[in-house]
Design a protein around this motif. Structure first.
Motif, short mmCIF file in Angstrom:
data_model
loop_
_atom_site.label_atom_id
_atom_site.label_comp_id
_atom_site.label_asym_id
_atom_site.label_seq_id
_atom_site.Cartn_x
_atom_site.Cartn_y
_atom_site.Cartn_z
N ASP A 198 51.75 65.08 60.42
CA ASP A 198 51.65 63.68 59.53
C ASP A 198 51.62 62.26 60.05
N TYR A 199 50.99 61.74 59.11
CA TYR A 199 50.93 60.78 60.01
C TYR A 199 51.33 58.89 58.86
N SER A 225 57.10 59.74 52.40
CA SER A 225 58.27 59.25 52.74
C SER A 225 57.61 57.43 52.90
N LEU A 226 58.89 56.85 53.19
CA LEU A 226 58.71 55.52 53.64
C LEU A 226 60.21 54.88 53.98
N SER A 238 54.57 56.78 54.59
CA SER A 238 54.02 58.09 55.81
C SER A 238 53.73 59.58 54.76
N ALA A 239 52.80 60.58 55.22
CA ALA A 239 51.85 61.39 54.89
C ALA A 239 51.98 62.66 55.03
N ALA A 240 52.63 63.69 54.82
CA ALA A 240 53.00 64.88 55.55
C ALA A 240 52.48 66.20 55.06
N SER A 241 51.74 67.61 55.96
CA SER A 241 52.12 68.70 55.04
C SER A 241 51.57 69.75 56.08
N TYR A 242 51.92 70.82 55.43
CA TYR A 242 51.65 72.31 56.54
C TYR A 242 50.46 72.33 56.24
#
Lengths: 441, 59
Positions: A198-199, A225-226, A238-242
């Motif tokens: 996630d960053y 997410s905002l 943010s942008a996140a991923s498994y």
């Protein structure tokens, strides 16, 4: 021989800082150890929200007279810093449709109470540690705790310089990816749910309507997410991923250049330092105790037990250690009250559920326009909450009510939903295990 | 060997947590690789969301 402390606390986040404050107030010989030099600095992604005036882990927190009050557990914490009211959680679809949990418009007019208060978490941590220090607790910063071992009369923890610290008990508040939990062998019994990367970038001059909420944007290749930040017009995205190989940067750029989001960011400028987090997500620990080490907060949980979900175990664990020292039971029996508390308020109602989480990703099944369609089916604003479990049940309730309509109007989407639902969890977890970085033992 | 790009590093300590041999520490608020301990498994380069740890030729 180095000094034998009553309790050593590893990590000065909300859980550790609270445990240190309570240990100090209870008159224990205590030390708190933190790897950063500045306790106030926050480098990990955080929305910094404290849920208020609603149930959360059987607590009902309220803010009054510069204090957060925890009436069920029976304590307060001081906070005198900046705040921002938050009214709920919105899902935003690719075309900008919203599924609203909480009414930000009514909230900003003063017609609805907030369900969360955004705070400066760094200031909160520092306030707690300063209070601990004033009560005689030693504070060691710039110190990385990398190992732990049990000796006959104490627990010994070792830092990166090779220094040893000895305590009758240790409270591990070293967060998600807890090294102490790993070193003590807790992870062998946990279910590995994936490596979550996630960053976030921070921006000023952002113009978002209905912004006093957390915004989860669906329909992208990763989770976008905002979230508002404390100063007006400041937001982080943010942008996140498994999938640890995913290009989060590229997907965030794609998001920010698509409408309506591009308009929201047309005058925005990136500011400050980027924040990030990478977590090995593992199921919550049922009994957060081994070899006189007590785990609190995320160290014994999965991820994001939240600020209050760290503060309350910190409080409970430090009190249990105090009781153990008074009764002379320097063992599991001595801290029974903490283990019972954890089981009753965290593990049984929520931990078990999280252990069975992990399902097929919606993005693998539904197209952007499918998500736009689904959100349009529930235009009514749902009751506001910042409680993660309440958010999940609100989504479930709202959409199960419209399943017959989906079946009628869009049997193709219904089929996709059913396929997603019936995809075996074991295969989802196996995929994540292959893509992730499981260092669980 | 592995080094941390200070320009990219946010200080989130994900690599510190994930390092299997505790070769990465935070010293004076900077993430630092201890080359004597590092076994170049490159897990840190895989987990970092900002691409800060990277492999460089031995000096």
């Amino acid at each position: 021989m180095t000094e034998l402390y009553d309790v050593l606390i590893v990590g000065a986040g909300p859980g550790g800082a609270m445990a240190a404050k309570v240990a100090g107030e209870n008159g224990l010989r205590a030390a708190i150890i933190e790897r950063k030099t500045d306790i106030k600095a926050i480098h990990r992604i955080c929305t910094m929200i404290i849920n208020i005036d609603e149930e959360n882990f059987a607590e009902y927190i309220t803010y009054r007279n510069k204090r957060f009050i925890f009436p069920h557990n029976g304590f307060t914490i001081n906070y005198d810093g900046p705040m921002r009211k938050i009214y709920g959680f919105h899902i935003i679809t690719p075309c900008g449709n919203r599924f609203r949990i909480g009414d930000a418009i009514a909230g900003s007019k003063g017609e609805k109470p907030p369900v969360g208060l955004m705070i400066d978490k760094g200031l909160l941590n520092k306030t707690l540690v300063d209070e601990a220090r004033a009560n005689g607790v030693d504070v060691f910063t710039n110190t990385n705790i990398n190992n732990v071992r049990k000796e006959s009369d104490c627990v010994v923890i070792t830092d990166n310089w090779g220094n040893e610290y000895r305590g009758k008990f240790v409270i591990a508040a070293d967060g998600v990816n807890s090294r102490l939990a790993r070193k003590l062998g807790f992870n062998k019994e946990r279910i590995f749910l994936g490596t979550y990367k996630d960053y976030a970038r921070a921006y000023e001059g952002v113009e978002i309507p209905e912004a006093e909420v957390l915004m989860f944007c669906m329909g992208w290749k990763c989770s976008i997410s905002l979230a508002p930040e404390l100063p007006e017009g400041h937001f982080h995205v943010s942008a996140a991923s498994y999938d640890i190989n995913q290009d989060l940067d590229a997907e965030m750029d794609r998001f920010l250049s698509s409408e309506p989001f591009a308009t929201w960011f047309r005058n925005a400028k990136e500011i400050g330092h980027r924040t990030s987090c990478v977590s090995n997500i593992a199921s919550p620990i049922q009994v957060p105790f081994k070899d006189n080490v007590l785990l609190v907060g995320d160290a014994g949980w999965m991820q994001e037990t939240s600020i209050v979900g760290a503060i309350m175990p910190g409080w409970s664990a430090a009190n249990a250690v105090t009781e153990a020292l008074i009764t002379g039971h320097i063992n599991k029996e001595g801290v029974k009250n903490y283990l019972d508390w954890w089981d009753k308020y965290l593990f049984q109602p929520y931990g078990k559920r999280l252990a069975s989480s992990g399902s097929a990703e919606i993005r693998d099944y539904l197209a952007a326009e499918d998500i736009d369609y689904l959100a349009s089916l529930v235009p009514e604003v749902q009751p506001g909450t910042m409680n993660f479990f309440m958010i999940m049940s609100t989504i479930g309730r709202a959409f199960s009510a419209v399943l017959p309509q989906i079946q009628e109007e869009r049997p193709d989407i219904m089929q996709k939903l059913m396929a997603m639902r019936s995809f075996p969890r074991e295969l989802v977890l196996a995929k994540r295990r292959n893509e992730g970085c499981a260092i669980m033992s | 060997m592995v080094e941390i790009d200070k320009e990219k590093c946010s200080g989130c300590c994900g690599c510190v947590d994930h390092c299997p041999v505790a070769a990465i520490n935070v010293i004076d608020d900077e993430v630092v690789v201890d080359q004597d301990i590092c076994m170049e498994c490159l897990i840190c380069t895989k987990v970092c969301p900002l691409g800060a740890p990277h492999e460089v030729a031995q000096a």
